[in-house]
Each structure stands twice: as C-alpha cells, then as structure tokens.
Design a protein around this motif. Structure first.
Motif, PDB file in Angstrom:
ATOM      1  N   ASN A 164       0.792  -1.215   0.001  1.00  0.00           N
ATOM      2  CA  ASN A 164       0.099  -0.031  -0.037  1.00  0.00           C
ATOM      3  C   ASN A 164       0.853   1.247   0.212  1.00  0.00           C
ATOM      4  OD1 ASN A 164       0.959  -0.519   2.553  1.00  0.00           O
ATOM      5  ND2 ASN A 164      -0.775   0.594   3.428  1.00  0.00           N
ATOM      6  N   LEU A 165       2.077   1.221  -0.137  1.00  0.00           N
ATOM      7  CA  LEU A 165       3.036   2.452  -0.094  1.00  0.00           C
ATOM      8  C   LEU A 165       3.582   2.424  -1.525  1.00  0.00           C
ATOM      9  CD1 LEU A 165       4.670   1.973   3.373  1.00  0.00           C
ATOM     10  CD2 LEU A 165       2.906   3.582   2.666  1.00  0.00           C
ATOM     11  N   SER A 166       4.199   3.577  -1.824  1.00  0.00           N
ATOM     12  CA  SER A 166       4.700   3.850  -3.113  1.00  0.00           C
ATOM     13  C   SER A 166       6.003   4.838  -2.652  1.00  0.00           C
ATOM     14  CB  SER A 166       3.716   4.502  -4.228  1.00  0.00           C
ATOM     15  OG  SER A 166       3.175   5.672  -3.460  1.00  0.00           O
ATOM     16  N   PRO A 167       7.075   4.688  -3.695  1.00  0.00           N
ATOM     17  CA  PRO A 167       8.160   5.553  -3.347  1.00  0.00           C
ATOM     18  C   PRO A 167       7.883   7.094  -3.427  1.00  0.00           C
ATOM     19  CG  PRO A 167       8.570   3.864  -4.803  1.00  0.00           C
ATOM     20  CD  PRO A 167       7.166   3.933  -4.866  1.00  0.00           C
ATOM     21  N   PHE A 168       8.441   7.988  -2.631  1.00  0.00           N
ATOM     22  CA  PHE A 168       8.270   9.323  -2.619  1.00  0.00           C
ATOM     23  C   PHE A 168       9.494   9.942  -2.033  1.00  0.00           C
ATOM     24  CE2 PHE A 168       6.579   8.088   1.111  1.00  0.00           C
ATOM     25  CZ  PHE A 168       6.919   8.802   2.286  1.00  0.00           C
ATOM     26  N   LYS A 169       9.972  11.059  -2.636  1.00  0.00           N
ATOM     27  CA  LYS A 169      10.968  11.993  -2.224  1.00  0.00           C
ATOM     28  C   LYS A 169      10.808  12.979  -0.830  1.00  0.00           C
ATOM     29  CE  LYS A 169      13.288  11.795  -6.725  1.00  0.00           C
ATOM     30  NZ  LYS A 169      13.912  12.612  -7.828  1.00  0.00           N
ATOM     31  N   PRO A 170      11.941  12.701   0.034  1.00  0.00           N
ATOM     32  CA  PRO A 170      11.668  13.372   0.973  1.00  0.00           C
ATOM     33  C   PRO A 170      12.168  15.053   0.699  1.00  0.00           C
ATOM     34  CG  PRO A 170      13.748  12.200   1.264  1.00  0.00           C
ATOM     35  CD  PRO A 170      12.896  11.916   0.174  1.00  0.00           C
ATOM     36  N   PRO A 171      12.097  15.922   1.614  1.00  0.00           N
ATOM     37  CA  PRO A 171      12.154  17.332   1.523  1.00  0.00           C
ATOM     38  C   PRO A 171      13.798  17.867   1.363  1.00  0.00           C
ATOM     39  CG  PRO A 171      11.740  17.051   3.683  1.00  0.00           C
ATOM     40  CD  PRO A 171      11.556  15.785   3.057  1.00  0.00           C
TER      41      PRO A 171
END
Length: 259
Positions: free
Chosen positions: A67-74
């Motif tokens: 249920n998760l997908s990759p994303f970039k932190p700040p």
C-alpha cells in the motif's frame, strides 16, 4: 577599621561581579561554538535537491508494503563527505520547520556522546546518539536516539513539543536518512515517562511481547494519531529530558516507513 572593611567588601563585590561577567561571556561564547558546529554540519551535508544521484538512494521498492509507493523527502544527505568526518555516524534525523536536523552517531556506551560531538571532541551540546544496545542499522524492533533538551531550543528540545496535539498535527512526520536508505518517521505516540521505563526496551522474547509493548506505547500517548504499528513494524523512539518529575523523559515513538 569599619570603613576599611566596608571598602574592602565593596572592592571584592566589584571584582566578583566582574569575574562573573567575564565567565558569563566566555560561557556564552562556548555555547555559540557548540551550536555553530551543528549549524555548519547542516549547511555542509544537507542538500535541498536531488540533482546528484550519489546523494539520494532510491528505496528498494520490492521491500515496501503493497500500500506504499516511493516518494522523495524534502532534503537529502551527502554521506560520502560526512562519513569521512566521523565513522561513528549511522544516520541523519530531520524534521521540517523545526530545529531537528542532526547527524546520528552510536558509541560503545550511553555517556560519551552526552558531552562530545560526532568527531569525539568535547561539545557541551553532546550529540544525537543511538542507544549502545542497538546495532546501528535501524533494523531492530526499537531503535532509540537520545538528545539533550537544550534551553536554546536545539538538539532534541523540539521533541518535548510533541506533547501538544497542535504541534503533532503540524509536524506528523520526521525523516531518517542512512547511507543505504531513507525513511519517513510516522509519529504515533508521545508521552512523559521515567528514565528506566519500558519505553527503552530493545530486545523482545517473542511477537506477543512486542505486540504488548506496542500497545502500551499507543495507550500511553498524550496525542491522538491514526498511525497504528504492528508486529512487523520498526520503531524509532526519540528521547530527551523532561521536567515533570525527577529523571523524567519525553519519548516520541514513530513508525519507520521506506521513502
């Protein structure tokens, strides 16, 4: 004779006041130096973009929950230079719009980094350091980073602000960076406890014991969160001093999620 004694006392009083003033100035400058050291680390090693592929390690998508997908932190961290600065560094912890923006180290005990920086030199602010009972990989059920509650708001002083629901609502996640991976710290609990409480438990005999520990951390919380860890979860427990009673500690529990 009384006048002589009076004048001597006046002189001693002025000398004492002057000495205190000099000490105060020196002490203030020392604290500025301690704080400046970490400001320089943040300026040098924290990057605000991902133009250099060597600075950002893409997550292992196959290891992520469905249920998760990759994303970039700040931000991202330049570990290549940082590890040359200190081989004791195991990660970096960051929270947007707060003062939490520090390297994390680990040592052979839980006292050295109370008064030393990441290079091993004396620093009155200490360092953010993981419990020596942890293995430094953040792969255990509970990893515990400690940090001082500094009066100028630095180090882990902001952790204590999570006792207020409004603050949690504004800062529901932190970030943990390691040389290998990047994680979101999904906060689910904050409360005040004793320095010897079960919040600092690292080893668990079985899943039932771990499940009971997780439930206790959720039931103890001063804040409400929709995050609900389970026995597959890895937890990061941030700890700093609190002042409600002797040896009080404020702990902040967060679920580690691949980013």
């Amino acid at each position: 004779m009384k006048k002589i004694i009076f004048y001597i006392l006046i002189v001693l009083l002025f000398l004492s006041a002057g000495g205190f003033g000099i000490y105060f100035i020196i002490d203030s400058r020392r604290h500025e130096t301690f704080s400046k050291e970490y400001d320089e680390y943040a300026s040098e090693y924290v990057k605000s973009n991902f133009s250099d592929d060597n600075l950002y390690r893409a997550p292992d998508v196959s290891a992520m929950p469905d249920n998760l997908s990759p994303f970039k932190p700040p931000v991202c961290i330049d570990f290549s230079d940082l590890l040359r600065k200190s081989s004791s560094v195991i990660g970096w912890i960051y929270c947007d719009d707060t003062q939490i923006n520090y390297p994390v180290v680990i040592g052979s005990d839980n006292t050295f980094y109370l008064s030393h920086g990441i290079t091993g030199d004396y620093n009155g602010y200490g360092a953010i350091f993981a419990d020596c009972g942890n293995d430094g990989t953040f792969s255990e059920p509970n990893t515990i980073p400690y940090g001082h509650h500094m009066t100028d708001g630095s180090m882990f002083a902001d952790v204590a602000k999570y006792k207020k629901q409004e603050y949690y609502n504004e800062h529901p996640v932190l970030w943990l960076f390691t040389p290998e991976s990047t994680y979101m710290i999904d906060v689910y609990s904050c409360y005040v406890t004793g320095a010897d409480s079960d919040a600092y438990k690292i080893k668990f005999n079985d899943f039932d014991e771990y499940a009971a520990w997780l439930k206790k951390t959720m039931d103890s919380s001063l804040i409400k969160s929709e995050v609900s860890p389970d026995i597959t979860s890895r937890i990061l427990t941030l700890s700093t001093c609190s002042y409600e009673f002797s040896n009080a500690r404020c702990v902040l529990h967060g679920l580690l999620v691949y980013a």
